[in-house]
Structure formats: structure tokens, C-alpha cells
Motif scaffolding. Structure first.
Motif, short mmCIF file in Angstrom:
data_model
loop_
_atom_site.label_atom_id
_atom_site.label_comp_id
_atom_site.label_asym_id
_atom_site.label_seq_id
_atom_site.Cartn_x
_atom_site.Cartn_y
_atom_site.Cartn_z
N LYS A 1 0.83 -1.21 0.00
CA LYS A 1 0.00 0.00 0.00
C LYS A 1 0.87 1.26 0.00
O LYS A 1 0.52 2.25 -0.63
N GLY A 2 1.97 1.21 0.71
CA GLY A 2 2.88 2.35 0.71
C GLY A 2 3.43 2.62 -0.68
O GLY A 2 3.55 3.78 -1.09
N LEU A 3 3.74 1.56 -1.42
CA LEU A 3 4.26 1.73 -2.78
C LEU A 3 3.19 2.28 -3.72
O LEU A 3 3.49 3.10 -4.60
N VAL A 4 1.94 1.86 -3.53
CA VAL A 4 0.85 2.40 -4.35
C VAL A 4 0.68 3.90 -4.08
O VAL A 4 0.49 4.69 -5.00
N CYS A 5 0.77 4.29 -2.81
CA CYS A 5 0.67 5.71 -2.46
C CYS A 5 1.79 6.51 -3.12
O CYS A 5 1.57 7.60 -3.65
N HIS A 6 2.99 5.93 -3.10
CA HIS A 6 4.13 6.60 -3.75
C HIS A 6 3.91 6.72 -5.25
O HIS A 6 4.28 7.72 -5.86
N SER A 7 3.30 5.70 -5.86
CA SER A 7 3.09 5.75 -7.31
C SER A 7 2.07 6.83 -7.67
O SER A 7 2.17 7.45 -8.73
N THR A 8 1.10 7.07 -6.79
CA THR A 8 0.14 8.16 -7.02
C THR A 8 0.88 9.50 -7.04
O THR A 8 0.67 10.32 -7.93
N LEU A 9 1.76 9.69 -6.08
CA LEU A 9 2.56 10.92 -6.03
C LEU A 9 3.45 11.03 -7.26
O LEU A 9 3.58 12.10 -7.86
#
Length: 142
Positions: free
Chosen positions: A100-108
Motif C-alpha cells: 500500500k505504501g508503494l501504491v501511495c508513492h506511485s500516485t505521487l
């Protein structure tokens, strides 16, 4: 929606807006006839989304949906602080290298890319890839 020939509680695609047990939603249909009307509708939407940024709860899902909505509509300046806050929330909740942290980073990353900040977007993409490889191995698909 009644004016568009749809029964109340359904959107233009005839999807039920408020399903039992889910947060209430609404659908607004605007009809404009000229460029001034389009610009006015766009300004109204942006104003509404800005208010939601200020009032949005600290839940990850709400922040992610808001960042995605702003990004999809091209409001990158407004989406950026929401996405940055989302990354911080994900990191503190799940850990910076969690899925989930990586998905959040990909949004950014997507927002930075769309804003033309290619160096920072590339740097973040490389960090995401390295973290994904470390956490899930080379066979894992992003």
C-alpha cells in the motif's frame, strides 16, 4: 437526474449511487453551451474539490480517492499536497515499503510526472522499483 430520464439514486450509467452499507454519494450533471459555461463549471468543480481537501477525513481511502480525482481532472497543484500527505499516512500506517505504501508513492509519482517534474518523478519511480524488488522479489509484477 430525473431531467436526464434516470430515476433518482442512479447515475447516467444507471449505477446505483447509494448502496446499502456504503457512504452516501451524489451525482451532479451540468449542461453547458459555450466555453464560458465550461470554465464556470470547471471553477465550481475545483472549488468543491478544494473544500473537500480541507474537510477530508484522515482515512487513507478518502485521501487516495481525492488525490486520484484531482489528478484525473488535471488539478495537479491541488493533488500534490494531498498525495504527499497520503504518502506520509501510508508510511506511518503500513510502512514505507509495504504494498500500500508503494501504491501511495506511485500516485505521487504520477502527479509529479504530469506536473513536468520529471527528475523527481524518475527518482521516486526508481525508489518504488527498488523497494518492490526488495520486498517482493524480481518475479513480482508491479
Amino acid at each position: 437526474m430525473e431531467a436526464a430520464g434516470k430515476e433518482p439514486g442512479r447515475n447516467l450509467a444507471n449505477k446505483l449511487l447509494n448502496e446499502p452499507g456504503k457512504p452516501p454519494r451524489s451525482c451532479v450533471v451540468l449542461r453547458v453551451s459555450d466555453e464560458d459555461g465550461v470554465q464556470h463549471a470547471r471553477a465550481q468543480l475545483l472549488n468543491t474539490l478544494r473544500q473537500r481537501v480541507r474537510l477530508a477525513p484522515a482515512s487513507l481511502d478518502a485521501k487516495w480517492r481525492l488525490a486520484a480525482a484531482l489528478e484525473l481532472r488535471g488539478f495537479y497543484q491541488e493533488a500534490l499536497p494531498v498525495a504527499q500527505e497520503l504518502v506520509e499516512l501510508c508510511a506511518s500506517t503500513y510502512g514505507p515499503e509495504s504494498a500500500k505504501g508503494l501504491v501511495c508513492h506511485s500516485t505521487l509519482t504520477a502527479i509529479l510526472y504530469e506536473m513536468g517534474n520529471l527528475r523527481e518523478a524518475e527518482k521516486l519511480c526508481r525508489e518504488i522499483l527498488d523497494a518492490d524488488l526488495k520486498a517482493f522479489g524480481p518475479e513480482h509484477q508491479l
